[in-house]
Design a protein around this motif. Structure first.
Motif, PDB file in Angstrom:
ATOM      1  N   GLY A 170       0.897  -1.345   0.096  1.00 34.77           N
ATOM      2  CA  GLY A 170      -0.141  -0.154  -0.059  1.00 34.77           C
ATOM      3  C   GLY A 170       0.750   1.358  -0.013  1.00 34.77           C
ATOM      4  N   PHE A 171       1.932   1.328  -0.541  1.00 35.34           N
ATOM      5  CA  PHE A 171       2.866   2.280  -0.716  1.00 35.34           C
ATOM      6  C   PHE A 171       3.293   2.644  -2.006  1.00 35.34           C
ATOM      7  CE2 PHE A 171       3.309   0.491   3.686  1.00 35.34           C
ATOM      8  CZ  PHE A 171       3.012   1.654   4.339  1.00 35.34           C
ATOM      9  N   PRO A 172       2.213   3.119  -2.819  1.00 44.27           N
ATOM     10  CA  PRO A 172       2.906   3.203  -4.240  1.00 44.27           C
ATOM     11  C   PRO A 172       3.874   4.167  -4.787  1.00 44.27           C
ATOM     12  CG  PRO A 172       0.526   4.168  -3.947  1.00 44.27           C
ATOM     13  CD  PRO A 172       0.906   3.486  -2.693  1.00 44.27           C
ATOM     14  N   ASP A 173       4.013   5.209  -3.746  1.00 46.55           N
ATOM     15  CA  ASP A 173       5.022   6.179  -3.997  1.00 46.55           C
ATOM     16  C   ASP A 173       6.556   5.610  -3.785  1.00 46.55           C
ATOM     17  OD1 ASP A 173       3.213   8.130  -4.776  1.00 46.55           O
ATOM     18  OD2 ASP A 173       3.171   9.234  -2.702  1.00 46.55           O
ATOM     19  N   THR A 174       6.509   4.938  -2.812  1.00 47.53           N
ATOM     20  CA  THR A 174       7.608   4.159  -2.459  1.00 47.53           C
ATOM     21  C   THR A 174       8.124   3.126  -3.482  1.00 47.53           C
ATOM     22  OG1 THR A 174       7.274   4.366   0.031  1.00 47.53           O
ATOM     23  CG2 THR A 174       8.923   2.729  -0.706  1.00 47.53           C
ATOM     24  N   ALA A 175       6.993   2.715  -3.963  1.00 52.88           N
ATOM     25  CA  ALA A 175       7.134   1.424  -5.000  1.00 52.88           C
ATOM     26  C   ALA A 175       7.760   2.205  -6.326  1.00 52.88           C
ATOM     27  CB  ALA A 175       5.902   0.818  -5.471  1.00 52.88           C
ATOM     28  N   ARG A 176       7.356   3.462  -6.572  1.00 51.28           N
ATOM     29  CA  ARG A 176       7.664   4.018  -7.715  1.00 51.28           C
ATOM     30  C   ARG A 176       9.249   4.499  -7.426  1.00 51.28           C
ATOM     31  NH1 ARG A 176       2.924   6.666  -7.119  1.00 51.28           N
ATOM     32  NH2 ARG A 176       1.175   5.468  -8.454  1.00 51.28           N
ATOM     33  N   ASP A 177       9.556   4.996  -6.410  1.00 51.60           N
ATOM     34  CA  ASP A 177      10.957   5.183  -6.204  1.00 51.60           C
ATOM     35  C   ASP A 177      11.688   4.003  -6.552  1.00 51.60           C
ATOM     36  OD1 ASP A 177      10.317   7.567  -5.657  1.00 51.60           O
ATOM     37  OD2 ASP A 177      10.282   7.201  -3.368  1.00 51.60           O
ATOM     38  N   HIS A 178      11.436   2.651  -5.855  1.00 51.46           N
ATOM     39  CA  HIS A 178      12.177   1.599  -6.104  1.00 51.46           C
ATOM     40  C   HIS A 178      12.174   0.985  -7.699  1.00 51.46           C
ATOM     41  CE1 HIS A 178      11.366   0.112  -1.655  1.00 51.46           C
ATOM     42  NE2 HIS A 178      12.366   1.292  -1.797  1.00 51.46           N
ATOM     43  N   ALA A 179      11.002   1.311  -7.981  1.00 56.65           N
ATOM     44  CA  ALA A 179      11.072   0.961  -9.646  1.00 56.65           C
ATOM     45  C   ALA A 179      12.010   1.998 -10.404  1.00 56.65           C
ATOM     46  CB  ALA A 179       9.594   1.395 -10.176  1.00 56.65           C
ATOM     47  N   ARG A 180      11.840   3.301 -10.199  1.00 57.08           N
ATOM     48  CA  ARG A 180      13.019   4.032 -10.802  1.00 57.08           C
ATOM     49  C   ARG A 180      14.196   3.800 -10.541  1.00 57.08           C
ATOM     50  NH1 ARG A 180       9.109   8.156  -9.032  1.00 57.08           N
ATOM     51  NH2 ARG A 180       7.624   8.336 -10.526  1.00 57.08           N
ATOM     52  N   ALA A 181      14.595   3.669  -9.359  1.00 57.89           N
ATOM     53  CA  ALA A 181      16.025   3.180  -9.043  1.00 57.89           C
ATOM     54  C   ALA A 181      16.330   1.917  -9.850  1.00 57.89           C
ATOM     55  CB  ALA A 181      16.122   2.826  -7.631  1.00 57.89           C
ATOM     56  N   CYS A 182      15.385   0.904 -10.032  1.00 57.17           N
ATOM     57  CA  CYS A 182      16.049  -0.431 -10.628  1.00 57.17           C
ATOM     58  C   CYS A 182      16.361  -0.102 -12.074  1.00 57.17           C
ATOM     59  CB  CYS A 182      14.905  -1.443 -10.509  1.00 57.17           C
ATOM     60  SG  CYS A 182      15.082  -2.096  -8.818  1.00 57.17           S
ATOM     61  N   ILE A 183      15.370   0.742 -12.626  1.00 55.66           N
ATOM     62  CA  ILE A 183      15.534   0.983 -14.229  1.00 55.66           C
ATOM     63  C   ILE A 183      17.091   1.531 -14.083  1.00 55.66           C
ATOM     64  CG2 ILE A 183      14.561   2.093 -15.983  1.00 55.66           C
ATOM     65  CD1 ILE A 183      11.884   1.124 -15.020  1.00 55.66           C
ATOM     66  N   GLU A 184      16.777   2.660 -13.499  1.00 55.91           N
ATOM     67  CA  GLU A 184      18.173   3.497 -13.607  1.00 55.91           C
ATOM     68  C   GLU A 184      19.518   2.779 -13.409  1.00 55.91           C
ATOM     69  OE1 GLU A 184      18.202   6.339 -14.548  1.00 55.91           O
ATOM     70  OE2 GLU A 184      20.203   7.015 -14.236  1.00 55.91           O
ATOM     71  N   GLU A 185      19.570   1.756 -12.327  1.00 55.92           N
ATOM     72  CA  GLU A 185      20.699   0.897 -12.318  1.00 55.92           C
ATOM     73  C   GLU A 185      20.903   0.134 -13.446  1.00 55.92           C
ATOM     74  OE1 GLU A 185      20.586  -1.539  -8.721  1.00 55.92           O
ATOM     75  OE2 GLU A 185      22.559  -2.404  -9.290  1.00 55.92           O
ATOM     76  N   VAL A 186      20.101  -0.517 -14.119  1.00 54.83           N
ATOM     77  CA  VAL A 186      19.982  -1.307 -15.045  1.00 54.83           C
ATOM     78  C   VAL A 186      20.762  -0.288 -16.513  1.00 54.83           C
ATOM     79  CG1 VAL A 186      18.835  -2.607 -16.884  1.00 54.83           C
ATOM     80  CG2 VAL A 186      18.538  -2.935 -14.656  1.00 54.83           C
ATOM     81  N   ARG A 187      20.123   0.993 -16.502  1.00 49.80           N
ATOM     82  CA  ARG A 187      20.448   1.760 -17.740  1.00 49.80           C
ATOM     83  C   ARG A 187      21.924   2.199 -17.430  1.00 49.80           C
ATOM     84  NH1 ARG A 187      15.401   5.191 -18.295  1.00 49.80           N
ATOM     85  NH2 ARG A 187      14.610   4.257 -20.291  1.00 49.80           N
TER      86      ARG A 187
END
Ligand SMILES: Cc1cc2nc3c(=O)[nH]c(=O)nc-3n(C[C@H](O)[C@H](O)[C@H](O)COP(=O)(O)OP(=O)(O)OC[C@H]3O[C@@H](n4cnc5c(N)ncnc54)[C@H](O)[C@@H]3O)c2cc1C
Lengths: 358, 475
Positions: A170-187
């Motif tokens: 139930g924490f979509p904002d945190t989830a978005r942060d995590h998602a962006r961090a994962c994608i960024e790291e891959v990039r």
């Protein structure tokens, strides 16, 4: 979207046969229909969000089983996650939920620490939170297998929560942060292909991100399921293995129903690992039930345990002396209770790694 | 229920089933306050509270059920058996509070006998889960209700359910050999090993259709079949509904043994078939199927098609028949299923061939004329065929019912009164497979006439304190 899934599911009982929590708890209130009815009743002023109703709300496992068996594709898990977000925002969620959220925010991980990748390669292996912190052997084995077929990978997302856990709690904002961090790291690694260890990550990256978080996985980076990748190399004769020998039962990992194209390739790997087809559970493939490796392990640990024990009991009924699985989260949960069932737990990638031929 | 009485009962129940298998939680009680009956669903939809059960109890064995019933007798509190809660008649509503006895913990398969082709299972097992287990052995329980995903074995038997392939294989009640039943006083009995014999009366059938008013079914032995080698399906279109019913009658009375004949009236063909299968057709759409060995099924189909052809139908081919089979349960998923805030009800009935057409039109006329101000829609299909007659699954739909819950309930009951009066007057039964429950309870005396007092005496003898599912099935 959320409102309509809640309204559509509140009086629909057509996924009951496949719904894992209702099956182990024998309780209407923790079936998809029951949870939707609770949410609909709060909307109508018949209930309020309190300890009792929130306890039902947090019994939804977010394993994808209800949706996989819904012919009209009602997105109840996403609707429940959205309602949890409002409950969390009001400070009404169970305290255990806030505790794990604190860890997720602080460490980017529910289970330990997040470590950032260094270096670059054409391909990356997404490790994630559970593999890094709970079942690290599978990472070394996966890399060994990849080396054996000449694929160099850079490990990424070590100890990283992908956003699935935060979103589910139930924490979509945190989830978005995590998602962006994962994608960024891959990039940053420059990888053109990311291999994932288990269906949970496949589901999260390709489905949960766009559907629930409004984030799209970069189209230039191919998302590839490791088991399917290895199975293809095995079929081509590129991955060469000694004969395995075991009578293990294969446990489809949590979220298996969300990546059904994996059923055949992962079984081809099992045949190689065991020297024979695996013993099959009753709750397998399309009807595979999860173990307690979802957010339930924090919000409703009793249900999480019941789910895991049910899988072990199912495996025990096949007559096997061990269970095999590729998903680190599933393996970790199975290992916790396996001794009660006289079962050993083995990782598929680890088993295959011991069989690699030069 | 509150205070000392509630505490006493709870502690006694806990001793029987364990604290983990009993709940007085407010949220759970709300979820268990409605089954699939339109009235309570509408009531909650309009934000009105329903009477909730006081306790939800999940026994794990017949012995535990027995002990629970004994406690209920001591305290004179109602007990309502609950399987999947998928019943559409309000049979599982705890209208007087008391105990909801959820049977789903009793979900074990006890034995699959591959020689006699039977399965013995506990009554709380889920229908599809049981079917999956049987399919692994190439077997099937040939009771395919649209609710198999949610209903239980006990819930199949208790309201005398009927499945999609009943025309060949029979109703749930025709498939049961033996049952274990816990009587209202807690006595546990097993019915004889087979139902067809001459060792006295067929007493055990009183539990079929009792809907939990005469005891709790805890186990059943059911007859199985092999999964068929082929299922041949096709669809045909009749201009005239009467000719279509006649075709069905001829196929049945010549014993051509179809596993399904599903005949949609012109209104259903134009609405439901169009919406769900996507065929725009005028007339009466009929699906007919034969199964088993390929050569035998093909011959039966050929003979049936000769009859159908003679009666002037157009053969639509296999595709539309197979499409119906593949999508036969889609009719029950949202958003295709009928859904609130609409008002709807399935006024299905059964009678002999000489009466069925008249009955169908009489009910249709009564409902359509009686409620034309509400722009009522009346649709139907004929789906369970016997040697002597057929069941018609009629439905009414009102798309703009009153918003006020009380007014909606009154209108709903008036439609039902009208429909059932027409049914009884024209020689039909008030129900063929959904059961009586609360919905039709008030019609039982009229339906049975002279025979009703006997049923009352049986109820009084078995359940003198009236604890079992009060208000249902006329009791
Ligand atoms: C989508 C949908 C489709 C349906 N399609 C069909 C269909 O094709 N054919 C059909 O026949 N019905 C159908 N039904 C109606 C209903 O599902 C069936 O009557 C079903 O068999 C009820 O089973 P249940 O376990 O849900 O029973 P419940 O609803 O829990 O109970 C029904 C009645 O039986 C009693 N009961 C339940 N278990 C026991 C027991 N062990 N001992 C004694 N009494 C018991 C209850 O007290 C109640 O009176 C449908 C319902 C739905 C929701």
């Amino acid at each position: 979207m959320s409102a309509s899934a809640i309204d559509n599911c509140r009086y629909c009982l057509m996924c009951r046969h496949a719904a894992p929590v209702g099956h182990v708890m024998h309780d209407e209130a923790v079936t998809p229909h029951g949870i939707a009815l609770v949410a609909a009743s709060v909307q109508r002023g018949l209930l309020e969000w309190n300890t009792s109703s929130i306890s039902a709300l947090y019994a939804e496992p977010d394993s994808g089983n209800c949706r996989a068996h819904c012919i009209t594709d009602q997105r109840l898990p996403a609707a429940v996650a959205a309602i949890r977000a409002t409950v969390c925002a009001k400070g009404l969620a169970p305290s255990a939920v806030y505790k794990v959220h604190e860890r997720l925010v602080r460490n980017g991980s529910a289970f330990g620490e997040r470590v950032f990748a260094s270096g670059g390669a054409e391909a990356a292996l997404f490790v994630g939170d559970e593999a890094h912190n709970l079942w690290p052997d599978c990472v070394a084995s996966a890399r060994q297998l990849l080396r054996a077929i000449g694929t160099d990978v850079v490990p990424v997302g070590m100890g990283a929560s992908t956003g699935y856990m935060a979103c589910s709690l139930g924490f979509p904002d945190t989830a978005r942060d995590h998602a962006r961090a994962c994608i960024e790291e891959v990039r940053i690694t420059g990888a053109r292909m990311v291999l994932v260890l288990a269906p949970v990550d496949l589901f999260t990256f390709r489905q949960l991100y766009p559907e629930r978080l409004g984030i799209t996985w970069p189209s230039e980076i191919a998302l590839v399921d490791l088991a399917s990748f290895l199975a293809a190399r095995l079929a081509e004769g590129v991955l060469r293995l000694h004969d395995g020998q075991s009578d293990a039962a294969y446990v489809d990992p949590t979220h298996a129903v969300r990546a059904q194209e994996r059923f055949a390739p992962v079984r081809a790997l099992c045949v190689a690992a065991l020297g024979r087809p695996p013993r099959e559970l009753f709750w397998r493939k399309e009807r595979a039930h999860p173990v307690g490796s979802t957010a339930l392990q924090f919000s409703r640990p009793g249900i999480a345990e019941a789910l895991t024990r049910a899988r072990l009991k199912d495996a025990q009924a096949t007559g096997a002396s061990s269970v095999l699985c590729e998903d680190p989260g599933t393996l970790y949960q199975l290992e916790r209770y396996a001794p009660d069932y006289d079962l050993k737990v083995a990782g598929l990638y680890e088993t295959l790694a011991t069989l690699t031929r030069a | 229920m509150e205070g000392l009485q509630a505490a006493m009962i709870r502690s006694e129940l806990e001793e029987v089933v364990g604290a983990g298998h009993i709940s007085t939680d407010a949220t759970e009680r709300l979820v268990y306050s409605t089954d699939w009956f339109w009235l309570p669903q509408m009531w909650l939809d309009r934000g009105e509270a329903l009477r909730k059960p006081d306790f939800i109890v999940r026994p794990g064995s017949a012995e535990e059920v027995s002990a629970v019933l004994q406690i209920a007798n001591t305290y004179r509190i109602p007990v309502v058996p609950w399987g999947g809660g998928s019943g559409s008649q309000g049979g599982a509503l705890s209208i007087c509070g008391g105990i909801i006895l959820d049977t789903k913990r009793m979900n074990r398969i006890i034995e699959i006998d591959e020689r006699s082709l039977t399965v013995t299972a506990q009554a709380g097992i889920n229908g599809t889960q049981l079917e999956w287990a049987l399919n692994e052995k190439g077997l099937t329980l040939p009771h395919y209700p649209a609710s198999a995903n949610c209903a239980t074995l006990g819930g199949y038997l208790s309201p005398r359910g009927t499945g999609t392939i009943s025309t060949k294989y029979g109703k749930a009640e025709d498939l049961v050999l033996r049952m274990q039943v816990v009587l209202p006083d807690g006595h546990i009995l097993r019915t004889p090993v087979v139902p067809q014999h001459a060792a006295g009366p067929d007493f055990f059938r009183i539990f079929l259709g009792a809907e939990g008013t005469l005891g709790v079914i805890t186990e059943a032995t059911m007859q199985l079949d092999y999964l068929p080698a082929v299922r041949l399906l096709r669809a045909v279109l009749f201009d005239d509904l009467g000719a279509a019913i006649e075709a069905g009658r001829l196929i049945m009375t010549r014993r051509l043994d179809p596993f399904v004949i599903r005949l949609y009236d012109p209104r259903s063909t134009a609405s439901r078939i169009r919406k769900i299968l996507g065929y725009e057709l005028e007339g009466a759409y009929m699906v007919i199927g034969f199964d088993g060995d390929a050569d035998l099924a093909a011959l039966q189909e050929q003979k049936a098609m000769e009859i159908i052809d003679r009666l002037g139908a157009r053969d639509l081919g296999r595709g539309p028949g197979e499409s119906w089979w593949n999508h036969r349960y889609d009719f029950y998923y949202p958003p295709q299923s009928l859904k609130l805030p609409w008002m709807y009800g399935t006024t299905e009935t059964v009678t002999t061939y000489d009466k069925i057409e008249k009955l169908y039109y009489a009910e249709k006329r009564a409902v359509e004329e009686g409620f034309k101000d509400w722009d009522i829609d009346f649709i139907g299909h004929f789906s369970h065929w016997f040697h002597w007659g057929v069941m018609v699954y009629t439905r009414f739909i009102i798309r703009n019912p009153p918003e006020d819950a009380q007014a909606a309930a009154r209108l709903h009951n008036r439609v039902w009164n009208t429909a059932m009066t027409a049914v009884i007057k024209h020689g039909g039964m008030i129900n063929e497979h959904h059961g009586v429950g609360l919905k039709l309870s008030r019609f039982m005396r009229r339906q049975y006439g002279d025979a009703w007092p006997l049923l009352e005496r049986i109820k009084q003898a078995l359940d003198p304190s009236g604890i079992m599912n009060p208000g249902k099935v006329g009791f």
